[in-house]
Design a protein around this motif. Structure first.
Motif, PDB file in Angstrom:
ATOM      1  N   ALA A  23       0.872  -1.179   0.000  1.00  0.00           N
ATOM      2  CA  ALA A  23       0.000   0.000   0.000  1.00  0.00           C
ATOM      3  C   ALA A  23       0.904   1.224   0.000  1.00  0.00           C
ATOM      4  N   GLY A  24       0.825   2.037  -1.050  1.00  0.00           N
ATOM      5  CA  GLY A  24       1.763   3.161  -1.196  1.00  0.00           C
ATOM      6  C   GLY A  24       3.016   2.719  -1.927  1.00  0.00           C
ATOM      7  N   GLY A  25       2.832   1.944  -2.999  1.00  0.00           N
ATOM      8  CA  GLY A  25       3.984   1.397  -3.736  1.00  0.00           C
ATOM      9  C   GLY A  25       4.638   2.394  -4.662  1.00  0.00           C
ATOM     10  N   SER A  26       4.007   3.551  -4.872  1.00  0.00           N
ATOM     11  CA  SER A  26       4.556   4.532  -5.814  1.00  0.00           C
ATOM     12  C   SER A  26       5.370   5.624  -5.118  1.00  0.00           C
ATOM     13  N   ALA A  57      -2.780   7.935 -13.283  1.00  0.00           N
ATOM     14  CA  ALA A  57      -1.654   8.379 -14.111  1.00  0.00           C
ATOM     15  C   ALA A  57      -0.355   7.676 -13.709  1.00  0.00           C
ATOM     16  N   LYS A  58      -0.303   7.119 -12.499  1.00  0.00           N
ATOM     17  CA  LYS A  58       0.945   6.470 -12.048  1.00  0.00           C
ATOM     18  C   LYS A  58       0.905   4.948 -12.189  1.00  0.00           C
ATOM     19  N   LEU A  59      -0.174   4.415 -12.773  1.00  0.00           N
ATOM     20  CA  LEU A  59      -0.263   2.953 -12.903  1.00  0.00           C
ATOM     21  C   LEU A  59       0.902   2.407 -13.732  1.00  0.00           C
ATOM     22  N   GLY A  89      -6.485   4.933   0.452  1.00  0.00           N
ATOM     23  CA  GLY A  89      -6.294   4.355   1.792  1.00  0.00           C
ATOM     24  C   GLY A  89      -7.240   4.907   2.836  1.00  0.00           C
ATOM     25  N   LEU A  90      -7.940   5.996   2.495  1.00  0.00           N
ATOM     26  CA  LEU A  90      -8.885   6.582   3.459  1.00  0.00           C
ATOM     27  C   LEU A  90     -10.304   6.070   3.239  1.00  0.00           C
ATOM     28  N   ASP A  91     -10.455   5.212   2.242  1.00  0.00           N
ATOM     29  CA  ASP A  91     -11.779   4.688   1.905  1.00  0.00           C
ATOM     30  C   ASP A  91     -11.788   3.178   2.180  1.00  0.00           C
ATOM     31  N   ALA A 117       2.535  17.151  -3.888  1.00  0.00           N
ATOM     32  CA  ALA A 117       1.267  16.831  -4.575  1.00  0.00           C
ATOM     33  C   ALA A 117       0.150  16.557  -3.571  1.00  0.00           C
ATOM     34  N   HIS A 118       0.473  15.933  -2.460  1.00  0.00           N
ATOM     35  CA  HIS A 118      -0.560  15.589  -1.479  1.00  0.00           C
ATOM     36  C   HIS A 118      -0.701  16.612  -0.368  1.00  0.00           C
ATOM     37  N   ALA A 119       0.403  17.289  -0.012  1.00  0.00           N
ATOM     38  CA  ALA A 119       0.380  18.093   1.226  1.00  0.00           C
ATOM     39  C   ALA A 119       0.806  19.551   1.044  1.00  0.00           C
ATOM     40  N   ALA A 143       4.486  -2.358   8.814  1.00  0.00           N
ATOM     41  CA  ALA A 143       4.070  -0.956   8.679  1.00  0.00           C
ATOM     42  C   ALA A 143       5.218   0.018   8.938  1.00  0.00           C
ATOM     43  N   GLN A 144       5.102   1.162   8.299  1.00  0.00           N
ATOM     44  CA  GLN A 144       6.109   2.228   8.431  1.00  0.00           C
ATOM     45  C   GLN A 144       5.913   3.047   9.706  1.00  0.00           C
ATOM     46  N   SER A 145       7.010   3.214  10.453  1.00  0.00           N
ATOM     47  CA  SER A 145       7.011   4.165  11.570  1.00  0.00           C
ATOM     48  C   SER A 145       8.252   5.057  11.418  1.00  0.00           C
ATOM     49  N   TYR A 190      11.718   3.795  10.461  1.00  0.00           N
ATOM     50  CA  TYR A 190      12.777   4.232   9.542  1.00  0.00           C
ATOM     51  C   TYR A 190      13.392   5.542  10.011  1.00  0.00           C
ATOM     52  N   GLY A 191      14.707   5.648   9.785  1.00  0.00           N
ATOM     53  CA  GLY A 191      15.392   6.922   9.996  1.00  0.00           C
ATOM     54  C   GLY A 191      14.989   7.919   8.923  1.00  0.00           C
ATOM     55  N   TRP A 192      15.669   9.039   8.916  1.00  0.00           N
ATOM     56  CA  TRP A 192      15.397  10.089   7.923  1.00  0.00           C
ATOM     57  C   TRP A 192      15.879   9.570   6.573  1.00  0.00           C
ATOM     58  N   PHE A 193      14.955   9.484   5.602  1.00  0.00           N
ATOM     59  CA  PHE A 193      15.284   8.942   4.288  1.00  0.00           C
ATOM     60  C   PHE A 193      16.168   9.892   3.492  1.00  0.00           C
ATOM     61  N   TYR A 194      17.122   9.295   2.755  1.00  0.00           N
ATOM     62  CA  TYR A 194      17.772  10.003   1.656  1.00  0.00           C
ATOM     63  C   TYR A 194      17.980   8.984   0.551  1.00  0.00           C
ATOM     64  N   PRO A 207      17.384   8.306  -4.009  1.00  0.00           N
ATOM     65  CA  PRO A 207      16.653   8.775  -5.193  1.00  0.00           C
ATOM     66  C   PRO A 207      15.237   9.257  -4.871  1.00  0.00           C
ATOM     67  N   GLY A 208      14.972  10.502  -5.184  1.00  0.00           N
ATOM     68  CA  GLY A 208      13.640  11.077  -4.962  1.00  0.00           C
ATOM     69  C   GLY A 208      13.482  11.690  -3.580  1.00  0.00           C
ATOM     70  N   ALA A 209      14.414  11.377  -2.669  1.00  0.00           N
ATOM     71  CA  ALA A 209      14.296  11.921  -1.308  1.00  0.00           C
ATOM     72  C   ALA A 209      15.394  12.942  -1.025  1.00  0.00           C
TER      73      ALA A 209
HETATM   74  N1  LIG Z   1      11.376   8.444   7.320  1.00  0.00           N
HETATM   75  C1  LIG Z   1      11.400   9.473   6.492  1.00  0.00           C
HETATM   76  O1  LIG Z   1      12.335  10.283   6.432  1.00  0.00           O
HETATM   77  C2  LIG Z   1      10.274   9.667   5.512  1.00  0.00           C
HETATM   78  C3  LIG Z   1       9.171   8.806   5.475  1.00  0.00           C
HETATM   79  C4  LIG Z   1       8.197   8.987   4.470  1.00  0.00           C
HETATM   80  C5  LIG Z   1       8.355  10.028   3.556  1.00  0.00           C
HETATM   81  N2  LIG Z   1       9.426  10.859   3.673  1.00  0.00           N
HETATM   82  C6  LIG Z   1       9.661  11.966   2.708  1.00  0.00           C
HETATM   83  O2  LIG Z   1       8.447  12.557   2.304  1.00  0.00           O
HETATM   84  C7  LIG Z   1       8.569  13.020   0.963  1.00  0.00           C
HETATM   85  C8  LIG Z   1       7.387  12.516   0.166  1.00  0.00           C
HETATM   86  O3  LIG Z   1       7.371  11.086   0.152  1.00  0.00           O
HETATM   87  P1  LIG Z   1       6.794  10.271  -1.089  1.00  0.00           P
HETATM   88  O4  LIG Z   1       7.428  10.769  -2.345  1.00  0.00           O
HETATM   89  O5  LIG Z   1       6.908   8.820  -0.762  1.00  0.00           O
HETATM   90  O6  LIG Z   1       5.288  10.736  -1.242  1.00  0.00           O
HETATM   91  P2  LIG Z   1       4.006  10.630  -0.341  1.00  0.00           P
HETATM   92  O7  LIG Z   1       3.118  11.724  -0.802  1.00  0.00           O
HETATM   93  O8  LIG Z   1       4.334  10.601   1.115  1.00  0.00           O
HETATM   94  O9  LIG Z   1       3.337   9.219  -0.807  1.00  0.00           O
HETATM   95  C9  LIG Z   1       3.768   7.960  -0.339  1.00  0.00           C
HETATM   96  C10 LIG Z   1       2.853   6.891  -0.883  1.00  0.00           C
HETATM   97  O10 LIG Z   1       1.575   6.973  -0.237  1.00  0.00           O
HETATM   98  C11 LIG Z   1       0.570   7.018  -1.241  1.00  0.00           C
HETATM   99  N3  LIG Z   1      -0.617   7.745  -0.802  1.00  0.00           N
HETATM  100  C12 LIG Z   1      -0.768   9.070  -0.576  1.00  0.00           C
HETATM  101  N4  LIG Z   1      -2.051   9.349  -0.218  1.00  0.00           N
HETATM  102  C13 LIG Z   1      -2.713   8.162  -0.211  1.00  0.00           C
HETATM  103  C14 LIG Z   1      -4.043   7.778   0.040  1.00  0.00           C
HETATM  104  N5  LIG Z   1      -5.001   8.644   0.376  1.00  0.00           N
HETATM  105  N6  LIG Z   1      -4.361   6.473  -0.076  1.00  0.00           N
HETATM  106  C15 LIG Z   1      -3.433   5.544  -0.426  1.00  0.00           C
HETATM  107  N7  LIG Z   1      -2.156   5.846  -0.694  1.00  0.00           N
HETATM  108  C16 LIG Z   1      -1.792   7.137  -0.578  1.00  0.00           C
HETATM  109  C17 LIG Z   1       1.228   7.680  -2.442  1.00  0.00           C
HETATM  110  O11 LIG Z   1       0.520   7.371  -3.628  1.00  0.00           O
HETATM  111  P3  LIG Z   1       0.432   8.377  -4.909  1.00  0.00           P
HETATM  112  O12 LIG Z   1       1.189   9.617  -4.591  1.00  0.00           O
HETATM  113  O13 LIG Z   1       1.003   7.597  -6.043  1.00  0.00           O
HETATM  114  O14 LIG Z   1      -0.989   8.613  -5.092  1.00  0.00           O
HETATM  115  C18 LIG Z   1       2.593   7.014  -2.392  1.00  0.00           C
HETATM  116  O15 LIG Z   1       2.550   5.730  -2.958  1.00  0.00           O
HETATM  117  C19 LIG Z   1       9.915  12.517   0.419  1.00  0.00           C
HETATM  118  O16 LIG Z   1      10.834  13.575   0.459  1.00  0.00           O
HETATM  119  C20 LIG Z   1      10.289  11.442   1.430  1.00  0.00           C
HETATM  120  O17 LIG Z   1      11.696  11.294   1.570  1.00  0.00           O
HETATM  121  C21 LIG Z   1      10.396  10.699   4.613  1.00  0.00           C
END
Ligand SMILES: NC(=O)c1ccc[n+]([C@@H]2O[C@H](COP(=O)([O-])OP(=O)(O)OC[C@H]3O[C@@H](n4cnc5c(N)ncnc54)[C@H](OP(=O)(O)O)[C@@H]3O)[C@@H](O)[C@H]2O)c1
Length: 312
Positions: free
Chosen positions: A8-11, A37-39, A54-56, A82-84, A124-126, A178-182, A184-186
């Motif tokens: 869940a959240g594979g993209s 669009a991300k399929l 995930g909220l439904d 895009a989300h926040a 699960a992610q914490s 998880y620690g602070w991510f770095y 590709p993409g982070a």
């Molecule tokens: N431990 C850490 O440091 C940590 C942890 C997490 C994230 N981050 C940071 O946060 C930033 C954003 O992370 P991200 O690019 O992974 O994007 P993200 O916006 O946090 O999305 C993560 C995943 O959750 C999905 N998602 C979002 N809303 C959802 C919903 N309502 N229902 C189901 N799935 C949902 C997204 O799907 P779609 O966007 O494809 O719809 C995506 O697959 C990055 O800079 C990352 O490094 C850091």
């Protein structure tokens, strides 16, 4: 053993590194996005791609039932622009509102779907970057509590994370802090403000932080899936470090000028209480349990190698 895995959240940034690692080990992966669009992107990672909100509850129940997984991995957050919208440490409660809902309601929906389909293996992610309890030593184990950040804009986020941990542990699953991510993409989000010298060292920069490269976070997750792990694991690198060390090093790797120094009294109104706490009093985390119990080996044991590799 080959497994059917539902991510869940594979993209997301982690999902995009995790799915290919699972596929490379022969697992059959279904991964979700909220956007049709991300399929294609998710399919290119080697997964069966599905749109799921995930909220439904109905959307989650349907997607899980159709995938018939043996394992569910919860990597849903909504932190991206895009989300926040733009990152805002000062108003973290607003910035993290969607993520907090995914950690509260989204986790419950996924666990309900797991129960309905007989899935007992749940990962699960914490979070374990700078948020160890602010007392005693600078490096915390899974036995130590995390910081509730009471009275700050981070408090709702910490409560939401606490919920994930409570319900997932109760269901017999694994929580990966998880620690602070770095990686590709982070990395860009991190480096851009450092390059603009908008990421100063606050006070003496004594607060500790733990980092983890996305590929290492993904490999730990694969192990948790395959070993059907239970309990809490800190998924961080070997070198928790104070801001005063990692931030100038990150700036140097990125070819940026040395970060500015800002006194605490000035940083508080500018960057907010959470940023000040992180930089001056944060506590990092130990990965001894994950190495011992999961047999986890890191590709980037220290952010020193990882930052250089990502930014050179
Ligand atoms: N431990 C850490 O440091 C940590 C942890 C997490 C994230 N981050 C940071 O946060 C930033 C954003 O992370 P991200 O690019 O992974 O994007 P993200 O916006 O946090 O999305 C993560 C995943 O959750 C999905 N998602 C979002 N809303 C959802 C919903 N309502 N229902 C189901 N799935 C949902 C997204 O799907 P779609 O966007 O494809 O719809 C995506 O697959 C990055 O800079 C990352 O490094 C850091």
């Amino acid at each position: 053993m080959v497994m059917r895995v539902f991510v869940a959240g594979g993209s997301g940034v982690l999902g995009r590194r995790l799915v290919p690692q699972l596929v490379a080990r022969g697992h059959q992966v279904t991964a979700t996005t909220t956007s049709s669009a991300k399929l294609g992107l998710v399919e290119q990672l080697g997964a069966e791609a599905v749109v799921m909100d995930g909220l439904d509850a109905a959307s989650v129940g349907e997607a899980v039932a159709k995938a018939r997984p043996e394992v569910i991995v919860h990597q849903m957050t909504a932190i991206s622009v895009a989300h926040a919208g733009k990152p805002d440490m000062k108003h973290m409660d607003q910035w993290f509102a969607g993520t907090n809902r995914l950690r509260l309601e989204g986790t419950d929906h996924l666990l309900a779907a797991a129960e309905a389909t007989g899935v007992t293996n749940f990962v699960a992610q914490s979070y374990a970057a700078w948020n160890g309890i602010r007392e005693g030593g600078w490096v915390k184990t899974e036995q130590d509590p995390t910081d509730p950040m009471t009275g700050t804009p981070a408090e709702p986020g910490m409560k939401a994370i606490g919920h994930v941990e409570d319900v997932v542990l109760k269901a017999g699953g694994a929580v990966l802090r998880y620690g602070w991510f770095y990686g590709p993409g982070a990395t860009d989000d991190l480096v851009e403000p450092v390059r603009k010298r908008q990421f100063p060292i606050v006070g003496g920069g004594a607060g500790y932080c733990s980092w983890v490269h996305l590929d290492d976070a993904a490999s730990a997750t694969v192990l948790a899936v395959e070993k059907e792990a239970r309990g809490v694991f800190n998924i961080v690198d070997d070198e928790p470090a104070p801001a005063d060390e990692w931030l100038p090093y990150l700036a140097a790797c990125a070819g940026a000028r040395r970060p500015m120094r800002v006194p605490t009294w000035l940083a508080r109104p500018l960057a907010g209480e959470v940023a000040v706490t992180m930089m001056t009093e944060g506590r990092g985390f130990s990965n001894a349990k994950a190495k011992r119990e999961l047999g986890w080996e890191l590709q980037y044991p220290s952010w020193r190698q990882g930052f250089k590799a990502e930014l050179a």
